[in-house]
Motif scaffolding. Structure first.
Motif, short mmCIF file in Angstrom:
data_model
loop_
_atom_site.label_atom_id
_atom_site.label_comp_id
_atom_site.label_asym_id
_atom_site.label_seq_id
_atom_site.Cartn_x
_atom_site.Cartn_y
_atom_site.Cartn_z
N GLN A 1 0.86 -0.97 0.06
CA GLN A 1 0.15 -0.08 0.27
C GLN A 1 1.01 1.19 -0.20
OE1 GLN A 1 -2.16 -0.20 3.09
NE2 GLN A 1 -3.04 -2.11 2.61
N ALA A 2 1.93 1.03 0.16
CA ALA A 2 2.92 2.62 1.10
C ALA A 2 3.52 2.35 -0.70
CB ALA A 2 4.34 2.08 1.65
N GLU A 3 4.00 0.94 -1.13
CA GLU A 3 4.61 1.45 -2.73
C GLU A 3 3.02 1.90 -3.80
OE1 GLU A 3 6.60 -1.07 -5.55
OE2 GLU A 3 6.11 -2.57 -3.57
N ILE A 4 2.30 1.60 -3.68
CA ILE A 4 1.32 2.13 -4.29
C ILE A 4 0.63 3.64 -4.35
CG2 ILE A 4 -1.24 1.82 -4.81
CD1 ILE A 4 -1.11 -1.22 -4.31
N THR A 5 0.54 4.03 -2.72
CA THR A 5 0.13 5.35 -2.47
C THR A 5 1.98 6.36 -3.15
OG1 THR A 5 -0.05 5.16 -0.59
CG2 THR A 5 0.55 7.22 -0.37
N GLN A 6 2.85 5.82 -2.78
CA GLN A 6 4.04 6.43 -3.65
C GLN A 6 3.75 6.55 -4.68
OE1 GLN A 6 8.06 4.99 -1.99
NE2 GLN A 6 9.16 6.67 -3.26
N GLU A 7 3.37 6.01 -5.91
CA GLU A 7 3.06 5.90 -7.04
C GLU A 7 2.41 6.55 -7.22
OE1 GLU A 7 2.67 1.87 -8.12
OE2 GLU A 7 5.41 0.86 -8.12
N ILE A 8 1.31 6.44 -6.86
CA ILE A 8 0.36 7.96 -7.53
C ILE A 8 1.20 8.91 -6.90
CG2 ILE A 8 -1.40 8.49 -6.48
CD1 ILE A 8 -2.60 5.12 -5.93
N SER A 9 1.19 8.97 -5.30
CA SER A 9 2.27 11.04 -5.39
C SER A 9 3.10 11.22 -6.57
CB SER A 9 2.60 10.44 -4.00
OG SER A 9 1.47 10.20 -3.31
N GLU A 10 3.92 9.89 -6.78
CA GLU A 10 5.10 10.60 -7.67
C GLU A 10 4.07 10.80 -9.32
OE1 GLU A 10 7.02 7.00 -8.08
OE2 GLU A 10 8.42 7.55 -6.34
N ILE A 11 3.29 9.86 -9.77
CA ILE A 11 2.72 10.85 -10.64
C ILE A 11 1.77 11.60 -10.45
CG2 ILE A 11 0.82 10.17 -12.11
CD1 ILE A 11 0.75 6.72 -11.62
N VAL A 12 0.89 12.04 -9.69
CA VAL A 12 0.33 13.48 -9.29
C VAL A 12 1.25 14.61 -9.41
CG1 VAL A 12 -1.44 14.21 -7.44
CG2 VAL A 12 -2.05 12.30 -8.20
N GLY A 13 2.36 13.96 -9.20
CA GLY A 13 3.45 15.16 -8.78
C GLY A 13 3.69 15.68 -10.08
N GLY A 14 4.37 14.44 -10.75
CA GLY A 14 4.31 14.29 -12.19
C GLY A 14 3.78 15.32 -13.03
N LEU B 1 3.91 18.92 -14.94
CA LEU B 1 3.61 19.46 -16.43
C LEU B 1 2.66 19.89 -16.20
CD1 LEU B 1 4.25 18.11 -18.61
CD2 LEU B 1 2.58 16.54 -19.21
N ALA B 2 1.73 20.05 -15.76
CA ALA B 2 0.75 21.14 -15.98
C ALA B 2 1.56 22.68 -15.93
CB ALA B 2 -0.52 21.04 -14.65
N ASP B 3 1.92 22.77 -14.41
CA ASP B 3 2.38 24.15 -14.21
C ASP B 3 3.26 24.17 -15.47
OD1 ASP B 3 1.36 24.17 -11.74
OD2 ASP B 3 2.94 23.93 -10.78
N ALA B 4 4.35 23.57 -15.87
CA ALA B 4 5.47 23.61 -16.83
C ALA B 4 4.18 24.22 -18.38
CB ALA B 4 6.34 22.71 -17.74
N THR B 5 3.20 23.41 -18.99
CA THR B 5 2.49 23.48 -19.89
C THR B 5 1.80 25.74 -19.90
OG1 THR B 5 2.20 21.48 -19.95
CG2 THR B 5 0.55 22.80 -21.43
N ALA B 6 1.40 25.53 -18.59
CA ALA B 6 0.52 27.04 -18.49
C ALA B 6 1.54 27.79 -18.38
CB ALA B 6 0.11 26.68 -16.55
N GLY B 7 3.15 27.69 -17.66
CA GLY B 7 4.00 29.19 -18.10
C GLY B 7 3.85 29.21 -19.76
N SER B 8 4.61 27.72 -20.52
CA SER B 8 5.03 28.17 -22.23
C SER B 8 3.53 28.77 -22.50
CB SER B 8 5.04 26.99 -22.57
OG SER B 8 3.81 26.03 -22.41
N ASP B 9 2.42 28.74 -21.87
CA ASP B 9 1.24 29.89 -22.57
C ASP B 9 1.36 30.49 -22.59
OD1 ASP B 9 0.00 26.42 -23.64
OD2 ASP B 9 -1.19 26.58 -22.07
N LYS B 10 2.24 31.23 -21.36
CA LYS B 10 2.23 32.95 -20.92
C LYS B 10 3.12 33.27 -21.85
CE LYS B 10 0.41 32.54 -16.57
NZ LYS B 10 0.66 32.78 -14.98
#
Length: 312
Positions: A286-299, A303-312
C-alpha cells in the motif's frame, strides 16, 4: 520499497514451507501415540502381576536374597536414564536428564557412587559433551522399543546387581523415565527397582490385605519349590526386564505426545508469523502504491505548471 516487499514475500514462502513440515510431524506423532498407548496398556498388567509375584516370594520367605535384601551400608548405585533419539520434542529429554541429575546428587549425598546407564542419543550427547562417565548406553529404538531391546538394556543391569561391589557391582538399581499420564501431561519420575520396594499399587494391595487381616482373614502362606532362592533367581531377571520394558514404552508414548505438542505449537506460531508478515507485506504494498500515485500526481502537476508557463 519494492525490495522490502520482496523480502516479506520470501519470508512468507519460507515460513509456509516450515509450517507444512511441522504440521506433517504433528500428524505423524499423533498417529504414533495411539499405538504407543496400546503397548503401554498391554505391558502394564504383566509388569504389575510380575511385581506382585516377586513381592510375594520376597515377603513370604525368610531367604536373604541379594536382589531383595538391602545392604547394611550401600556404597554403589546404578541409574538407568531413558531419553530420546531425536529432538523436536520440547523439553522431553532435558526434563528427564534434570530428574536424573537430581537423583544422582541425592545418591551421592548419601555417600554412594553412581554408575549411569543411558538410553537415547540425547542423553548420550548431553553426558558426552560434559565429559561425564557413562557405564553403558543404547540408541536407535526409543520411539518404538521392543521386548528384545528391554532385555538388551536389562542384562548389564542385572549382572551389576548380582556382582559384588568390590568387583564393580552395585547395591541399588534406579530408573529415570518420563511417565505418560495423558496426552497433555508427561511427568519425569525416578523409581528404585532393586532392592525390591513396594510400588503404589502393591502398597495399596498390602494395606487392603492388612485391613482384611484385621477383620479375621488369614493371609496366605507360600511353599516354594525347589527353594525360594531358586524362585527369586528365576523371577527377578524377568521382573527387571518387564519394568525396563514398561518404562521404555511409557517413555516412547511420552516422547510422541511431547513431540506432537511441540509441533502443534510450532505450527501455530508459524501461522501467526505468516499473518504478521502478510500484514507487513500489505502495508508495504500500500505504501508503494501510495508513493507511485504521489509521484504520478506530482509529475502531472509539474507538467501542468510547465505547460501553463509556456502558454504565457
Amino acid at each position: 520499497m519494492g525490495a522490502q516487499l520482496r523480502v516479506y514475500k520470501r519470508r512468507i514462502r519460507s515460513v509456509t514451507a516450515t509450517k507444512k513440515i511441522t504440521k506433517a510431524m504433528e500428524m505423524i506423532a499423533a498417529s504414533r501415540i495411539v499405538k504407543a498407548q496400546r503397548k503401554v496398556a498391554a505391558s502394564t498388567p504383566y509388569a504389575t502381576e510380575l511385581t506382585r509375584a516377586v513381592t510375594a516370594v520376597a515377603t513370604g520367605s525368610n531367604t536373604n536374597h541379594p536382589l531383595t535384601t538391602e545392604a547394611d551400608t550401600p556404597t554403589r548405585a546404578a541409574v538407568l536414564l531413558i531419553t530420546s533419539d531425536r529432538g523436536l520434542a520440547g523439553g522431553y529429554s532435558s526434563n528427564a536428564i534434570k530428574q536424573a541429575d537430581r537423583l544422582t546428587e541425592r545418591l551421592r549425598g548419601e555417600g554412594k557412587e553412581v554408575d549411569t546407564y543411558i538410553v537415547g542419543r540425547k542423553g548420550v550427547a548431553y553426558y558426552g559433551f560434559r565429559e561425564r562417565k557413562v557405564a553403558e548406553s543404547w540408541t536407535g529404538f526409543t520411539d518404538s522399543p521392543s521386548y528384545a531391546d528391554a532385555k538388551k538394556v536389562a542384562a548389564p543391569l542385572i549382572a551389576a546387581v548380582q556382582q559384588d561391589t568390590a568387583e564393580g557391582g552395585v547395591d541399588e538399581l534406579h530408573i529415570v523415565f518420563t511417565e505418560f499420564v495423558s496426552m497433555m501431561t508427561q511427568t519425569p519420575v525416578d523409581n528404585r527397582m532393586l532392592p525390591l520396594s513396594l510400588d503404589k499399587g502393591t502398597e495399596t494391595e498390602t494395606s487392603a490385605a492388612s485391613a482384611a487381616g484385621g477383620k479375621g482373614e488369614i493371609l496366605p502362606l507360600f511353599d516354594f519349590e525347589p527353594s525360594a532362592e531358586d524362585v527369586l533367581d528365576a523371577l527377578l531377571p524377568r521382573y527387571v526386564e518387564s519394568r525396563v520394558y514398561n518404562a521404555l514404552l511409557q517413555a516412547a508414548a511420552s516422547e510422541h505426545a511431547a513431540r506432537r505438542r511441540a509441533m502443534k505449537s510450532a505450527t501455530d506460531n508459524a501461522g501467526e508469523l505468516i499473518n504478521t508478515l502478510s500484514r507487513l507485506a500489505n502495508a508495504a504494498r500500500q505504501a508503494e502504491i501510495t508513493q507511485e500515485i504521489s509521484e504520478i500526481v506530482g509529475g502531472a502537476s509539474a507538467l501542468a505548471d510547465a505547460t501553463a508557463g509556456s502558454d504565457k
